[in-house]
Design an enzyme around this catalytic site. Structure first.
Site, PDB file in Angstrom:
ATOM      1  N   LYS A 157     -39.027 110.685 -29.130  1.00  0.00           N
ATOM      2  CA  LYS A 157     -40.142 111.244 -29.877  1.00  0.00           C
ATOM      3  C   LYS A 157     -41.228 110.185 -29.974  1.00  0.00           C
ATOM      4  CE  LYS A 157     -42.644 113.430 -33.015  1.00  0.00           C
ATOM      5  NZ  LYS A 157     -43.455 114.628 -32.697  1.00  0.00           N
ATOM      6  N   PHE A 158     -42.463 110.559 -29.661  1.00  0.00           N
ATOM      7  CA  PHE A 158     -43.591 109.644 -29.785  1.00  0.00           C
ATOM      8  C   PHE A 158     -44.428 110.028 -30.998  1.00  0.00           C
ATOM      9  CE2 PHE A 158     -42.460 109.264 -25.331  1.00  0.00           C
ATOM     10  CZ  PHE A 158     -42.600 107.906 -25.086  1.00  0.00           C
TER      11      PHE A 158
ATOM     12  N   SER B  73     -35.218  92.400 -30.463  1.00  0.00           N
ATOM     13  CA  SER B  73     -35.464  91.272 -29.559  1.00  0.00           C
ATOM     14  C   SER B  73     -34.191  90.627 -29.039  1.00  0.00           C
ATOM     15  CB  SER B  73     -36.315  90.207 -30.269  1.00  0.00           C
ATOM     16  OG  SER B  73     -35.639  89.718 -31.417  1.00  0.00           O
TER      17      SER B  73
ATOM     18  N   ASN C 110     -32.967  96.914 -36.809  1.00  0.00           N
ATOM     19  CA  ASN C 110     -33.554  97.562 -35.640  1.00  0.00           C
ATOM     20  C   ASN C 110     -32.498  97.523 -34.540  1.00  0.00           C
ATOM     21  OD1 ASN C 110     -36.128  97.970 -36.799  1.00  0.00           O
ATOM     22  ND2 ASN C 110     -36.690  95.862 -36.320  1.00  0.00           N
TER      23      ASN C 110
ATOM     24  N   GLY D 126     -37.502  97.999 -30.364  1.00  0.00           N
ATOM     25  CA  GLY D 126     -38.107  96.678 -30.374  1.00  0.00           C
ATOM     26  C   GLY D 126     -37.171  95.561 -30.754  1.00  0.00           C
TER      27      GLY D 126
ATOM     28  N   CYS E  13     -27.029  84.185 -25.206  1.00  0.00           N
ATOM     29  CA  CYS E  13     -27.470  84.848 -26.435  1.00  0.00           C
ATOM     30  C   CYS E  13     -27.738  83.828 -27.536  1.00  0.00           C
ATOM     31  CB  CYS E  13     -26.412  85.853 -26.891  1.00  0.00           C
ATOM     32  SG  CYS E  13     -26.716  86.555 -28.531  1.00  0.00           S
TER      33      CYS E  13
ATOM     34  N   GLN F 104     -31.800  92.243 -40.535  1.00  0.00           N
ATOM     35  CA  GLN F 104     -32.665  91.246 -41.149  1.00  0.00           C
ATOM     36  C   GLN F 104     -32.822  91.512 -42.645  1.00  0.00           C
ATOM     37  OE1 GLN F 104     -36.228  89.966 -38.891  1.00  0.00           O
ATOM     38  NE2 GLN F 104     -35.670  91.538 -37.391  1.00  0.00           N
TER      39      GLN F 104
ATOM     40  N   HIS G 292     -20.418  89.918 -29.519  1.00  0.00           N
ATOM     41  CA  HIS G 292     -21.740  90.268 -28.997  1.00  0.00           C
ATOM     42  C   HIS G 292     -21.914  91.773 -28.774  1.00  0.00           C
ATOM     43  CE1 HIS G 292     -25.492  89.482 -26.792  1.00  0.00           C
ATOM     44  NE2 HIS G 292     -25.077  90.349 -25.886  1.00  0.00           N
TER      45      HIS G 292
ATOM     46  N   HIS H  43     -27.193  92.755 -35.165  1.00  0.00           N
ATOM     47  CA  HIS H  43     -27.681  92.000 -36.322  1.00  0.00           C
ATOM     48  C   HIS H  43     -28.730  92.806 -37.072  1.00  0.00           C
ATOM     49  CE1 HIS H  43     -30.964  91.264 -33.478  1.00  0.00           C
ATOM     50  NE2 HIS H  43     -31.707  90.889 -34.515  1.00  0.00           N
TER      51      HIS H  43
ATOM     52  N   HIS I 167     -27.479  91.233 -29.601  1.00  0.00           N
ATOM     53  CA  HIS I 167     -26.353  90.914 -30.474  1.00  0.00           C
ATOM     54  C   HIS I 167     -26.513  91.690 -31.781  1.00  0.00           C
ATOM     55  CE1 HIS I 167     -23.089  87.950 -31.572  1.00  0.00           C
ATOM     56  NE2 HIS I 167     -23.344  88.540 -32.737  1.00  0.00           N
TER      57      HIS I 167
ATOM     58  N   ASN J  54     -34.567  82.920 -40.582  1.00  0.00           N
ATOM     59  CA  ASN J  54     -35.192  83.276 -39.305  1.00  0.00           C
ATOM     60  C   ASN J  54     -35.997  82.108 -38.754  1.00  0.00           C
ATOM     61  OD1 ASN J  54     -36.756  84.559 -37.217  1.00  0.00           O
ATOM     62  ND2 ASN J  54     -36.341  86.515 -38.202  1.00  0.00           N
ATOM     63  N   ASP J  55     -35.772  81.793 -37.478  1.00  0.00           N
ATOM     64  CA  ASP J  55     -36.490  80.692 -36.847  1.00  0.00           C
ATOM     65  C   ASP J  55     -37.967  81.021 -36.632  1.00  0.00           C
ATOM     66  OD1 ASP J  55     -34.133  79.107 -36.578  1.00  0.00           O
ATOM     67  OD2 ASP J  55     -33.555  80.313 -34.839  1.00  0.00           O
TER      68      ASP J  55
ATOM     69  N   CYS K  82     -24.979  84.353 -30.570  1.00  0.00           N
ATOM     70  CA  CYS K  82     -23.529  84.220 -30.431  1.00  0.00           C
ATOM     71  C   CYS K  82     -23.048  82.886 -31.018  1.00  0.00           C
ATOM     72  CB  CYS K  82     -23.122  84.318 -28.954  1.00  0.00           C
ATOM     73  SG  CYS K  82     -22.992  86.008 -28.337  1.00  0.00           S
TER      74      CYS K  82
END
Length: 344
Positions: A311-312, A161, A153, A159, A52, A168, A113, A166, A164, A77-78, A55
Site C-alpha cells: 500500500k502506498f 537498516s 521497524n 526502512g 552484522c 528502538q 540473527h 531489533h 538483525h 544508538n551510535d 550480532c
C-alpha cells in the site's frame, strides 16, 4: 445500518483515538495492478552473520565491540536522532525552531540473527517485554524526559537498516505528535465519561465480534474500525493499564503471548517475514497524572495484495486524508483464518 453495507460502498470512518478520519473505498481492491512490486522478504535462517553490526562479538561502526550477549541486549544508538547536549532556539514571527534533546537506544531481541519475534518462544519474548518495561521506567525517570517511545521497524520495506531482529527506544523532551493527539482525545473522553476511551471501545468490539483477531487472558488483538493500513492491528489491554511499568508478571507473559501469536499470524498471511512498523503507546513520563491513558500497541504493515504488492500513502492520502481499499472487516477475516490455522 448493517456493517455489511459498508463493505460495498465508499465511506469515511472516524478515529476517536486521534480525532481524524480515514476514507474506505472497498471497490478499489478490484482494480488491476501494474505498479511497483517489491522483492519478497524471505525468512532468514542464519544464526550469526560476521558482517552484522548487531550480532554478538561483532564490531559496530565507530569501533565499539558488542559483548557476547546471550539474551536481550540494549545499547545507546551510535547514530542517535536526538542529542543530549544540544541547546538551540530560533523564533521570528512564523519561523520557530527549538532544540529537542533526548536519548536513543537499540534493543536487540536475541543474539540469533535470524530469530524474529514470530519465531521466538514466549519466555524469550517476555524477556524483551521486561526490557521494554525497564527502559520505560528508567528513561522516563530522567529529568527532562516527557515521553518514551518504544518501536520496531521490521523488514527492508519499512526502512530497517539492519536485518538483525531489533527495536528502538527514543526518550524525548516533549511528547511526540501521535501520543499527544491520543492524550487529548483520551482525556476529553475520560473527563466526560469517567472511563477510558479504549475500555469502552474494547467492550463494544468484543460484543460485536467483527474485528477481533486474537483474545488472550489480558489482551485483545483487533483490526481497528478506523484502521488505515490494509492489515493494521492494535493490541489493547483488557483493563486500563497506563504503562508497562505497572504490568504484573502474569500480564507481561500474556502480552508476550499476544505478540508471538500476532506476529506468527502476520508471517502466515503471505508466507513471508511480514514487514511492519509497530510501537507501544502509553502514558507520558513528564510527571503529570494520566488516568485517561490506556496501554495499547499499534502495528502498521504495508502489504496489501501479496508479499510483493504494498500500500502506498501518496496523492490523496498525503494531501487529503488516509484511504484504504479493503475494509477492516475483510482484513480481520483473513487474519483470523491464518490465526486459526496456526493454533490447530
Amino acid at each position: 445500518m448493517n456493517i455489511s453495507r459498508l463493505n460495498e460502498t465508499s465511506h469515511r470512518r472516524y478515529n476517536p483515538l486521534a480525532g481524524e478520519w480515514v476514507l474506505v473505498s472497498p471497490h478499489r481492491a478490484r482494480r488491476p495492478w501494474q505498479g511497483k512490486t517489491e522483492k519478497k522478504e524471505d525468512k532468514s535462517s542464519v544464526q550469526y552473520d560476521p558482517g552484522c553490526y548487531l550480532c554478538p562479538g561483532n564490531e559496530r561502526v565507530g569501533g565499539v565491540i558488542n559483548p557476547d550477549y546471550k539474551e536481550v541486549y540494549v545499547f545507546d544508538n551510535d547514530f542517535p536522532a536526538l542529542l543530549s547536549d544540544e541547546q538551540v532556539s530560533f523564533e521570528d514571527d512564523l519561523f520557530t525552531a527549538k532544540s529537542e534533546k533526548g536519548i536513543c537506544r537499540v534493543v536487540c531481541f536475541s543474539p540469533d540473527h535470524g530469530l524474529t519475534l514470530s519465531q521466538m518462544a514466549i519466555d524469550d519474548i517476555k524477556k524483551v517485554v521486561d526490557v521494554w518495561a525497564e527502559q520505560y521506567m528508567m528513561l522516563g525517570a530522567k529529568p527532562g524526559i516527557s515521553y518514551v517511545q518504544i518501536f520496531e521497524n521490521r523488514g527492508e520495506m519499512m526502512g530497517c537498516s539492519n536485518p538483525h531482529p531489533h527495536g528502538q527506544v527514543w526518550a524525548t523532551e516533549t511528547v511526540p505528535n501521535e501520543p499527544a493527539k491520543e492524550t487529548i482525545m483520551q482525556r476529553q473522553y475520560f473527563e466526560k465519561h469517567g472511563r477510558t476511551l479504549l475500555s469502552d471501545y474494547l467492550t463494544q468490539e468484543l460484543k460485536k465480534d467483527e474485528r477481533i483477531v486474537i483474545e488472550t487472558d489480558h489482551f485483545v488483538v483487533l483490526v481497528p474500525f478506523w484502521a488505515v493500513w490494509p492489515f493494521e492491528t492494535m493490541i489493547i489491554s483488557k483493563i486500563a493499564i497506563p504503562h508497562l511499568g505497572v504490568m504484573n508478571e502474569e500480564e507481561k507473559v500474556d502480552f508476550a503471548k499476544a505478540l508471538g501469536l500476532l506476529t506468527r499470524t502476520y508471517d502466515g498471511l503471505f508466507d513471508v517475514s511480514f514487514p511492519y512498523s509497530a510501537g507501544i503507546h502509553q502514558a507520558p513520563t513528564d510527571g503529570g497524572e494520566y488516568p485517561e491513558w490506556h496501554f495499547h500497541m499499534h502495528f502498521y504493515p504495508p502489504l496489501l495484495r501479496s508479499a510483493t504488492v504494498r500500500k502506498f500513502m501518496v496523492g490523496f492520502e498525503m494531501l487529503g486524508n488516509p484511504q484504504r481499499d479493503i475494509t477492516p472487516e475483510e482484513s480481520t477475516q483473513r487474519l483470523v483464518s491464518v490465526y486459526q490455522s496456526i493454533i490447530k
